[in-house]
Design an enzyme around this catalytic site. Structure first.
Site, PDB file in Angstrom:
ATOM      1  CG  ASP A  29      37.282  65.336  20.652  1.00 40.32           C
ATOM      2  OD1 ASP A  29      37.984  64.646  20.019  1.00 40.32           O
ATOM      3  OD2 ASP A  29      37.294  66.926  21.040  1.00 40.32           O
ATOM      4  CG  ASP A  85      41.710  61.542  22.264  1.00 36.78           C
ATOM      5  OD1 ASP A  85      41.554  61.554  21.024  1.00 36.78           O
ATOM      6  OD2 ASP A  85      42.417  62.295  22.891  1.00 36.78           O
ATOM      7  CE  LYS A 112      25.100  61.949  32.680  1.00 40.97           C
ATOM      8  NZ  LYS A 112      25.479  60.828  33.820  1.00 40.97           N
ATOM      9  CE1 TYR A 124      32.954  69.244  21.581  1.00 42.29           C
ATOM     10  CE2 TYR A 124      35.208  69.701  20.257  1.00 42.29           C
ATOM     11  CZ  TYR A 124      34.349  68.890  21.388  1.00 42.29           C
ATOM     12  OH  TYR A 124      35.257  67.881  22.210  1.00 42.29           O
ATOM     13  CG  ASP A 152      27.954  58.427  33.411  1.00 44.85           C
ATOM     14  OD1 ASP A 152      27.085  57.952  32.364  1.00 44.85           O
ATOM     15  OD2 ASP A 152      27.429  58.618  34.442  1.00 44.85           O
TER      16      ASP A 152
END
Ligand code: ATP
Length: 354
Positions: free
Chosen positions: A243, A247, A186, A133, A219
């Site tokens: 983030d 959702d 990751k 970010y 993933d």
């Protein structure tokens, strides 16, 4: 009787409607509780811009510094004037300014609400200050730049300190729940950055021997959540992955409008629904206030723990129970397939308090 000063930043779009509904319910519940709450209404977003200030005025930040915590409505920063869009958006600014490093986003199914994962009951613990970010991960300047018009560079920042402190938050939370921690990363591709995050989370988790700990690539984790969200308890991850996953978990358990969150530091916390300002339904009295209300009760629990205040914790539980009963009784806004307005939904919750 303990007294708390709580800032209220209503925000843009549906913000004023859902904030009004949430405060109405808290005030009705408070009548029975041994808790003194003092609201301090402060401008941000369009309200502040129309008053000639920036979207997050210095005066608002200074006032928040004197509050025990605050309620942050959504902001529609994409609609702000160009000069304002150059700045950090209002919630990013507050997260950065007050070092609110832990974004805690629970998701659980609701009886009677259709969902892909109705049995899920999990919490995403998202590192909130660094990662990819770019408006947050630099002391001065931005973590993104373009050396030529055709080349863009975006830098991710990963520090051992940030990984360790968010891992402790997640481990303490997992200890108080089903004692299961999942680290999401990751590290097979972003080897140094998310590899460091994974390494530190594992090291911190080893200090909590009662926890069962596993880890997944982001993933794979997205797929596992769709297939078997109910198997997960506390999920700790980096800023961007958290983030995105939150959702996903909000929708998997019913609706984004149900999803609460707090942004917590060591000194302060801010209640903020996971959803945005929903300009498409603003002003229509049809927004779901549950996400914001759940964020407010999370803030109460956070303050209750910090101040060892069982009355404030009880107030939060009373409100959560009343919301659950109102929903089970059929009170639902249109996002949940119902016909309640924001106002009549709030009244249905208040009716459950008596
Ligand atoms: P942002 O970038 O600020 O997150 P967005 O437009 O991407 O904004 P939202 O504002 O969260 O996302 O809206 C996404 C969709 O969800 C919209 O259709 C909106 O109407 C709906 N929505 C969001 N919050 C609520 C809510 N509390 N009640 C009902 N519907 C909502």
């Amino acid at each position: 009787m303990a007294s708390y000063q709580i800032g209220v930043l209503a925000g843009d779009g549906i913000g004023p409607e859902i904030t009004r509904a949430a405060l109405l319910i808290v005030e009705a519940a408070r009548g029975r509780a041994e808790v003194d709450l003092r609201w301090r209404h402060l401008p941000m977003g369009w309200e502040a811009l129309q008053g000639g200030a920036t979207a997050m005025p210095e005066e608002t930040k200074a006032a928040l510094a004197t509050c025990d915590g605050w309620i942050m409505g959504p902001h529609d920063s994409a609609s702000y004037p160009a000069a304002e869009r150059e700045r950090r958006n209002p919630s990013g600014e507050l997260r950065h300014h007050f070092d609110l490093y832990a974004n805690i986003r629970p998701a659980h199914g609701w009886p009677g609400i259709a969902a892909v994962a109705p049995q899920a009951d999990l919490v995403i613990v998202r590192e909130n200050t660094e990662g990819f970010y770019p408006d947050r991960n630099m002391y001065v300047g931005s973590g993104e730049w373009m050396p030529t018009p055709d080349v863009a560079l975006s830098v991710g920042l990963f520090t051992r300190r940030a990984a360790r402190r968010i891992a402790h938050v997640a481990c303490r939370l997992a200890r108080s729940r089903r004692q299961r921690l999942t680290i999401v990363h990751k590290a097979n591709v972003i080897r140094l950055g998310t590899g460091l995050f994974l390494e530190e989370c594992r090291a911190v988790a080893a200090e909590y021997p009662e926890l069962r700990v596993d880890d997944y690539h982001i993933d794979a984790m997205a797929a596992h959540l769709v297939l078997r969200a109910a198997d997960f308890d506390v999920i700790v991850t980096t800023n961007m992955f958290g983030d995105i996953l939150s959702d996903l978990t909000g929708e998997l358990t019913g609706s984004l409008g149900l999803a609460p969150s707090i942004n917590a530091g060591d000194e302060r916390a801010m209640a903020q629904a996971a959803h945005g300002s929903a300009p498409d339904i603003a002003g229509q009295d049809r927004a779901n206030p549950i996400g914001l209300l759940g964020s407010v009760t999370m803030l109460f629990r956070w303050l209750a723990e910090r101040h060892a205040d069982p009355d404030l914790a009880a107030l939060g539980a009373t409100i959560d129970d009343a919301v659950a009963r109102a929903v089970a009784g059929g009170a639902r806004t249109p996002d949940l397939g119902g016909t309640s307005t924001t106002t009549t939904f709030a009244e249905a919750v208040v009716a459950q308090l008596t």
